[in-house]
Design an enzyme around this catalytic site. Structure first.
Site, PDB file in Angstrom:
ATOM      1  N   LYS A  35       0.811  -1.225   0.000  1.00 31.27           N
ATOM      2  CA  LYS A  35       0.000   0.000   0.000  1.00 31.27           C
ATOM      3  C   LYS A  35       0.840   1.269   0.000  1.00 31.27           C
ATOM      4  O   LYS A  35       0.415   2.304  -0.518  1.00 31.27           O
ATOM      5  CB  LYS A  35      -0.913   0.001   1.242  1.00 31.27           C
ATOM      6  CG  LYS A  35      -1.949  -1.094   1.202  1.00 31.27           C
ATOM      7  CD  LYS A  35      -2.431  -1.499   2.575  1.00 31.27           C
ATOM      8  CE  LYS A  35      -1.489  -2.493   3.202  1.00 31.27           C
ATOM      9  NZ  LYS A  35      -1.974  -3.084   4.464  1.00 31.27           N
TER      10      LYS A  35
ATOM     11  N   GLU B 284      -4.184  -4.756  -7.375  1.00 30.97           N
ATOM     12  CA  GLU B 284      -5.473  -5.208  -6.852  1.00 30.97           C
ATOM     13  C   GLU B 284      -5.409  -5.537  -5.354  1.00 30.97           C
ATOM     14  O   GLU B 284      -6.333  -5.246  -4.590  1.00 30.97           O
ATOM     15  CB  GLU B 284      -5.952  -6.436  -7.644  1.00 30.97           C
ATOM     16  CG  GLU B 284      -7.284  -7.006  -7.196  1.00 30.97           C
ATOM     17  CD  GLU B 284      -8.449  -6.052  -7.372  1.00 30.97           C
ATOM     18  OE1 GLU B 284      -8.561  -5.438  -8.447  1.00 30.97           O
ATOM     19  OE2 GLU B 284      -9.253  -5.916  -6.421  1.00 30.97           O
TER      20      GLU B 284
ATOM     21  N   VAL C 258      -6.097  -3.140  -1.828  1.00 26.17           N
ATOM     22  CA  VAL C 258      -7.388  -2.842  -1.196  1.00 26.17           C
ATOM     23  C   VAL C 258      -8.218  -4.125  -1.164  1.00 26.17           C
ATOM     24  O   VAL C 258      -8.425  -4.756  -2.209  1.00 26.17           O
ATOM     25  CB  VAL C 258      -8.162  -1.743  -1.974  1.00 26.17           C
ATOM     26  CG1 VAL C 258      -9.437  -1.364  -1.221  1.00 26.17           C
ATOM     27  CG2 VAL C 258      -7.306  -0.518  -2.204  1.00 26.17           C
TER      28      VAL C 258
ATOM     29  N   GLY D  34      -3.079 -12.279  12.509  1.00 30.29           N
ATOM     30  CA  GLY D  34      -2.313 -11.835  11.343  1.00 30.29           C
ATOM     31  C   GLY D  34      -2.975 -10.710  10.561  1.00 30.29           C
ATOM     32  O   GLY D  34      -2.550 -10.401   9.455  1.00 30.29           O
TER      33      GLY D  34
ATOM     34  N   ASP E 174      -3.727   2.924   7.580  1.00 34.03           N
ATOM     35  CA  ASP E 174      -3.865   1.845   6.591  1.00 34.03           C
ATOM     36  C   ASP E 174      -5.109   2.101   5.729  1.00 34.03           C
ATOM     37  O   ASP E 174      -5.049   2.032   4.497  1.00 34.03           O
ATOM     38  CB  ASP E 174      -3.967   0.496   7.322  1.00 34.03           C
ATOM     39  CG  ASP E 174      -4.246  -0.651   6.382  1.00 34.03           C
ATOM     40  OD1 ASP E 174      -3.321  -1.075   5.678  1.00 34.03           O
ATOM     41  OD2 ASP E 174      -5.403  -1.121   6.332  1.00 34.03           O
TER      42      ASP E 174
ATOM     43  N   LYS F 206      -5.545   3.129   1.581  1.00 33.28           N
ATOM     44  CA  LYS F 206      -6.471   2.466   0.658  1.00 33.28           C
ATOM     45  C   LYS F 206      -7.439   3.473   0.029  1.00 33.28           C
ATOM     46  O   LYS F 206      -7.737   3.410  -1.173  1.00 33.28           O
ATOM     47  CB  LYS F 206      -7.223   1.363   1.404  1.00 33.28           C
ATOM     48  CG  LYS F 206      -6.294   0.219   1.814  1.00 33.28           C
ATOM     49  CD  LYS F 206      -6.887  -0.695   2.859  1.00 33.28           C
ATOM     50  CE  LYS F 206      -5.946  -1.843   3.212  1.00 33.28           C
ATOM     51  NZ  LYS F 206      -6.339  -2.587   4.413  1.00 33.28           N
TER      52      LYS F 206
ATOM     53  N   GLY G  32      -4.900 -11.960   4.449  1.00 36.72           N
ATOM     54  CA  GLY G  32      -4.758 -13.422   4.516  1.00 36.72           C
ATOM     55  C   GLY G  32      -3.790 -13.938   3.470  1.00 36.72           C
ATOM     56  O   GLY G  32      -3.496 -13.270   2.481  1.00 36.72           O
TER      57      GLY G  32
END
Ligand code: HSE
Length: 339
Positions: free
Chosen positions: A124, A148, A151, A205, A219, A223, A320
């Site tokens: 990001k 991609e 975000v 995580g 963060d 985005k 993830g």
């Protein structure tokens, strides 16, 4: 297609697993025969093998906590040296995110684009801070700069807006773009304390290495800035927009909102106001009847307000291993696949 992977952590390994598991589908469905010819990782070591790296062996070593440079093709230089030496068609930039400086990822991306490689990144920092510059550079080099995964990880969002909402005028994009804060707000509503909920989000995580980036809203701001540039065509930087995190929200305020049929969500949004494009990140009391109110835990969601379709809401993972690895795979198919 020859790939160079920068970063062999969660995202790099998630992508490597998908490249192995989806090999047949990629070849048959998209004519893509993918070879990873370089992997550079600050902690796990680096490999350069023009004949193709044994990905399964690299994954086994990484999972066992061993250096991948035990395999043939150990490479001694840093990521920039790897980009210079590696003859790849596309680079996957998945090193750690520094939202304030964008480095070293921005230098990696610039170098690869200058060398004529397509680039996909889940990072990001560079995408929010240097969006226009990197896109201009890619265009001048005749290659793709794709992002991609920056975000909502692999949940279709930027590609979806660009391709399937192409003829719609989008007047507002509003969403839950940070899993950590949504997880914390969800657990606090159930009675868990802020610190315990943050610790759990770290264990799961979701949180950034320095979780200030999540709880202070940075963060989500990165985005939002990417959305403003990519979907609203403005040349904006994160500092152009107001940003507030969730650190001031108390358990009492959450309970009080609930009693009034509302739920606190950290909302990132971009909208048109006359000729202006505005954006913000701030906690909002969302009405329980709104689709975003039911999005709980680490899940992300976004509502596009369009002229033709009205509101379209996408709900899906925002972080993830396989989920973010998938975003890079989506970009790889976009850059090199034949449909
Ligand atoms: N720290 C981020 C989150 C990870 O909590 O959503 C995905 O960008």
């Amino acid at each position: 297609m020859k790939l160079l992977l920068l970063g062999f952590g969660t995202v790099g390994q998630g992508l490597a697993e998908l490249l192995i598991n989806k090999e047949t589908e990629l070849r048959k469905g998209y004519g893509l025969d993918i070879q990873v010819v370089g992997i550079s990782d600050m902690l796990k070591g680096s490999l350069h093998n023009p004949k193709g790296i044994d990905l399964r062996a690299a994954l086994d070593l990484a999972k066992a906590g061993k250096m991948i440079s035990e395999l043939p093709g150990a490479f001694d230089g840093d990521a920039l040296a790897m980009i210079e030496q590696c003859e790849a068609d596309m680079m996957v930039e998945a090193t750690y995110t520094d939202i304030k400086t964008g480095e070293p990822a921005t230098s990696h991306i610039r170098t690869a684009l200058e060398k004529g490689m397509h680039v996909t990144t889940t990072n990001k920092g560079p995408t929010a801070l240097y969006f226009q510059e990197l896109n201009d550079l890619a265009r001048s080099q005749g290659v793709e700069f794709l992002y991609e995964g920056t975000v909502m990880s692999g949940s279709p969002m930027l590609n979806l807006a660009r391709e399937t909402l192409a003829a719609c005028t989008i007047s507002e994009v509003k969403g839950i773009l940070n899993g950590t804060t949504n997880y914390i707000l969800t657990r606090m509503e159930e009675g868990m304390g802020y610190e315990d909920a943050l610790k759990r989000a770290q264990e799961l995580g979701y949180a950034e290495a320095v979780p200030d980036a999540d709880v202070l809203g940075w963060d989500a701001l990165a985005k939002v800035t990417i959305i403003a540039n990519a979907m609203f065509g403005v040349k904006a930087k994160p500092d152009d927009f107001p940003c507030q995190g969730i650190t001031e929200i108390t358990a009492e305020a959450i309970a009080d909102a609930k009693a009034r049929g509302k739920r606190y969500k950290l909302i990132g949004k971009v909208w048109r106001e006359g000729n202006l494009v505005k954006a913000s990140v701030a906690p909002e009391e969302v009405d329980l009847s709104h689709p975003l109110a039911g999005v709980m835990g680490g899940t992300n969601a976004i509502t596009f307000t369009t002229d033709i379709l009205g509101d379209v809401t996408i709900v899906g993972p925002g972080a993830g291993r396989a989920e973010t690895g998938y975003s890079a795979l989506m970009d790889i198919i976009h850059a090199g696949g034949k449909r």
